[in-house]
Enzyme design. Sequence first.
Site, PDB file in Angstrom:
ATOM      1  N   ASP A 165     -13.553  61.555-102.879  1.00  0.00           N
ATOM      2  CA  ASP A 165     -13.095  60.339-103.561  1.00  0.00           C
ATOM      3  C   ASP A 165     -11.650  59.955-103.249  1.00  0.00           C
ATOM      4  OD1 ASP A 165     -11.996  62.542-104.798  1.00  0.00           O
ATOM      5  OD2 ASP A 165     -11.955  61.604-106.758  1.00  0.00           O
TER       6      ASP A 165
ATOM      7  N   TYR B 292      -2.639  63.785 -99.641  1.00  0.00           N
ATOM      8  CA  TYR B 292      -2.696  65.239 -99.429  1.00  0.00           C
ATOM      9  C   TYR B 292      -1.877  65.703 -98.230  1.00  0.00           C
ATOM     10  CZ  TYR B 292      -6.053  66.492-103.047  1.00  0.00           C
ATOM     11  OH  TYR B 292      -6.650  66.751-104.256  1.00  0.00           O
TER      12      TYR B 292
END
Length: 438
Positions: free
Chosen positions: A170, A262
């Site tokens: 997601d 990330y």
Amino acid sequence: RKNLVIVGGGSTYTLGMIMSLIEEKEHFPLKKITFYDINATRQEIIAKAAKVLLKEHYPELESFSYTTDKATAFSDMDAAFVQIRTGGLAMRELDEQIPIQHGVIGQETCGAGGMAYGLRSIKDMIELVHDIRQYSRDAWILNYTNPAAIVGLALKREFPEDKRILNICDMPIAIMKSYADLLEKDVWELVPEYFGLNHFGWFSKILDKQGHDLTDDIKNKIINGDFLPTDKEIAHDESWIQTFRKARQMLVDFPEFLPNTYLQYYLYPDDLAKKESPDNTRARQVINGREKRVHELCDHIISQQTTHDINIEADIHGVYMIRAAASLVFNWKETFVVMVENNGIISNLPDDALVEVPALLTSHGPKAFSVGEIPTFYKGLIESQHAYEKLVVEAYYENSYNKLLQALTLNRTIVHAPKAKGILDDLIDTNKDYWPEL
Ligand code: G6P
């Protein structure tokens, strides 16, 4: 109307998923929802609250049940959402604490913590897919069990012929939701061009459905303003706010493409490691925050036996998974960012890499768009991360200490071999009930 199984029914994300299923019922009309979990107690509280929600807001649903029995869960289903966490949040906390104790980043999916979690997840995921296939040969399996990159690679190796497993995350849509809000547009109006690995990728372009390029507008807004999470699930979470904010620095330093948040763990490992403390891991924050909040909400719903005073609001994570499933099941051919075997999609990366790219989701599976060649900096980063992921999967199958040491030494969050060894030895101790014997 279709039958859906949620594997990991006791997850703190499940109630949000139910709210999303309610909101999306016209897109993905269901006849039956079944929860499956190995932990009956943990599942029961979520399921009892879900039952009240569904009764009031999904009268068309013919059946809702929850079970710990595989045959009951997996017979007669069209799709499964798989979100398991082997070892639970208690093991997540150790995955995060141990690297921090060695002065490096302790993160659920990145670096040493991700490797530890990956080695635990592979075994259970392989067993689970075998179990599902025993009762249901054709159901779609949407897997977002973490660390998705490692789990996805292992599933490709174990089930090379199974074309009905979709590995999906997601994070790209959560980031796109923030872009959409920056532009004051609907997130479903945005069309991404994206390349990389899971939790390791970049948006090369964001277009609208008419083909207008919105990329520079988004970059300018991030560089001259602030970049914040806007989905309801994470918008008020201090840790997610800090995580999104760092995207600005990444874009200033590497302005070519828009980064997945990330990437900061790999690009600024020293800065981030310094900020971490073993007493305040993300797992601890989740236990004291989301888990408590969700369980309190369930208690409230169960005791009132109504949800009239509750705000039913879908989150983007749930809606994304549901629309992806609908696109597969009903052959919508809509574009989603998913993980697929490279096989030339990114032409200068290895064929066996599990790349994260946009694909049309059809009833024959994902049809990815070609990306072509990527520039050297990104190619170098991705190749090294892919080598790390591949070594972890090989180590699992070969019971290889050496390959795990190589994997951690390659990982940008660690680099220093003696440090990798110290962390690995500690992780072996804490994971002895879960990992293959090395
Ligand atoms: C995002 C990522 C998931 C990850 C989750 C962790 O949704 O895409 O892979 O599991 O964040 O969030 P948490 O709030 O549990 O730290």
